[in-house]
Design a protein around this motif. Structure first.
Motif, PDB file in Angstrom:
ATOM      1  N   HIS A 176       0.545  -1.682  -0.214  1.00  0.00           N
ATOM      2  CA  HIS A 176      -0.507   0.201  -0.043  1.00  0.00           C
ATOM      3  C   HIS A 176       0.885   1.238   0.134  1.00  0.00           C
ATOM      4  CE1 HIS A 176      -3.088   3.123   1.309  1.00  0.00           C
ATOM      5  NE2 HIS A 176      -1.808   3.355   2.766  1.00  0.00           N
ATOM      6  N   ALA A 179       2.992   1.720  -2.990  1.00  0.00           N
ATOM      7  CA  ALA A 179       2.491   2.234  -4.486  1.00  0.00           C
ATOM      8  C   ALA A 179       2.385   3.889  -4.034  1.00  0.00           C
ATOM      9  CB  ALA A 179       0.944   1.552  -4.341  1.00  0.00           C
ATOM     10  N   ILE A 180       1.905   4.137  -3.035  1.00  0.00           N
ATOM     11  CA  ILE A 180       1.787   6.180  -2.889  1.00  0.00           C
ATOM     12  C   ILE A 180       2.961   6.303  -2.934  1.00  0.00           C
ATOM     13  CG2 ILE A 180       0.774   7.327  -0.852  1.00  0.00           C
ATOM     14  CD1 ILE A 180      -0.657   5.416   0.135  1.00  0.00           C
ATOM     15  N   LYS A 261      -0.355   3.723  -9.440  1.00  0.00           N
ATOM     16  CA  LYS A 261      -1.882   4.395  -8.928  1.00  0.00           C
ATOM     17  C   LYS A 261      -2.198   3.526  -8.768  1.00  0.00           C
ATOM     18  CE  LYS A 261      -2.529   8.375 -10.004  1.00  0.00           C
ATOM     19  NZ  LYS A 261      -2.418   9.594 -11.062  1.00  0.00           N
ATOM     20  N   MET A 264      -2.334   1.595  -6.086  1.00  0.00           N
ATOM     21  CA  MET A 264      -2.332   2.012  -5.462  1.00  0.00           C
ATOM     22  C   MET A 264      -4.342   1.545  -4.794  1.00  0.00           C
ATOM     23  SD  MET A 264      -2.505   6.398  -3.868  1.00  0.00           S
ATOM     24  CE  MET A 264      -3.155   6.676  -5.541  1.00  0.00           C
ATOM     25  N   TYR A 265      -5.064   2.745  -5.795  1.00  0.00           N
ATOM     26  CA  TYR A 265      -6.549   2.076  -5.268  1.00  0.00           C
ATOM     27  C   TYR A 265      -6.726   1.414  -4.835  1.00  0.00           C
ATOM     28  CZ  TYR A 265      -6.565   6.723  -7.297  1.00  0.00           C
ATOM     29  OH  TYR A 265      -6.495   8.050  -8.319  1.00  0.00           O
ATOM     30  N   SER A 267      -5.467  -1.671  -3.017  1.00  0.00           N
ATOM     31  CA  SER A 267      -4.745  -1.814  -1.806  1.00  0.00           C
ATOM     32  C   SER A 267      -5.868  -0.828  -1.497  1.00  0.00           C
ATOM     33  CB  SER A 267      -3.757  -1.279  -1.483  1.00  0.00           C
ATOM     34  OG  SER A 267      -3.781   0.777  -1.742  1.00  0.00           O
TER      35      SER A 267
END
Length: 287
Positions: A176, A179-180, A261, A264-265, A267
């Protein structure tokens, strides 16, 4: 003080996710005891909200000068000059004391864990962000404590279920957060933050991220493996983990920000789905 400034000071969306995670674990712990104390559930939500908000507040006080350098944070109330450090400190201390008091009323273990979480997040993870990617490992501990705190608030003993709840969120944290960090790396570098595994958007960082996504697959099915959950939670968790792993593989293959991205979403979806499935399946199993 405007609500918009307060919500930015406490990182409202992050705080909500933390409280959600703790509240789900509280319900799981309550079913172990055989009944749900809804008054204590409300205390956990309010106390957890205040403690998390306080930790985020202290984080913004410490990083106020760095927040001025990054586009995504320069409009926060302290760096933007709409709130003084002293005002933020008073708010943070009040929330921290009140939140710890409420959580401590549930049991002492919950209170101690909440204090530990604040200290580790604000005074260990925060300063480490500029020194080494090891900060992510340190930050993953307070980041994974909410489900443990929620469970212990209902069932004081730290048992196998508590450790599994902690473990799933602990491993998830790495994928998570990296990724951010991949998406925001340019902004982070303006403040000198070193958060990607290699410090760069490169193959090494993608490989490490992918490796933790692999680890998450067996960890996510531990509830079923140890008999705490049934085949429903095991099946859903396995599917979610494999989809999450596929997203990490795409990032490994392309190294593109757009794919980071998507990871990230992914996660954001993964954790609540797995936790809710654990809760529903566990309740059905207990019945």
């Amino acid at each position: 003080m405007k609500w918009s400034d307060f919500s930015k000071l406490i990182k409202l969306r992050l705080t909500f996710l933390v409280v959600f995670s703790a509240s789900i674990s509280f319900l799981i712990g309550s079913k172990v005891n055989g009944e749900i104390n809804w008054i204590n559930w409300v205390k956990l939500i309010i106390g957890g909200f205040l403690v998390t908000a306080a930790a985020n507040c202290f984080n913004e006080i410490i990083e106020k000068d760095l927040d001025k350098l990054m586009k995504r944070t320069m409009d926060r109330p302290i760096p933007a000059g709409r709130m003084t450090t002293g005002q933020a400190l008073v708010i943070g201390l009040f929330m921290g004391i009140m939140g710890t008091y409420l959580l401590g009323q549930l049991n002492l273990t919950t209170g101690y864990l909440s204090v530990f979480s604040i200290l580790l997040y604000a005074f260990a993870y925060t300063p480490l962000k500029r020194k080494s990617p090891i900060a992510v490992f340190v930050g993953a501990i307070p980041g994974a404590l909410p489900p443990l705190i929620g469970y212990v608030a209902a069932h004081e003993k730290i048992d196998g279920i508590a450790l599994i709840l902690f473990g799933i969120q602990f491993i998830w944290q790495f994928v998570h957060f990296w990724a951010i960090a991949w998406v925001l790396d340019d902004d982070y570098k303006l403040a000198g933050f070193r958060l990607l595994p290699s410090g760069k958007r490169n193959l090494t960082s993608a490989i490490v991220t992918f490796a933790f996504a692999i680890i998450l697959v067996p960890v996510s099915i531990l509830p079923t493996w140890y008999g705490f959950g049934g085949y429903y939670v095991g099946g859903v968790s396995l599917i979610c983990s494999l989809l999450f792993l596929y997203q990490a593989f795409i990032l490994l293959r392309t190294l593109e920000i757009s794919d980071a991205k998507k990871l990230m979403y992914g996660s954001f979806i993964y954790l609540p789905v797995v936790q809710l499935m654990f809760l529903f399946d566990f309740i059905g199993k207990v019945k």
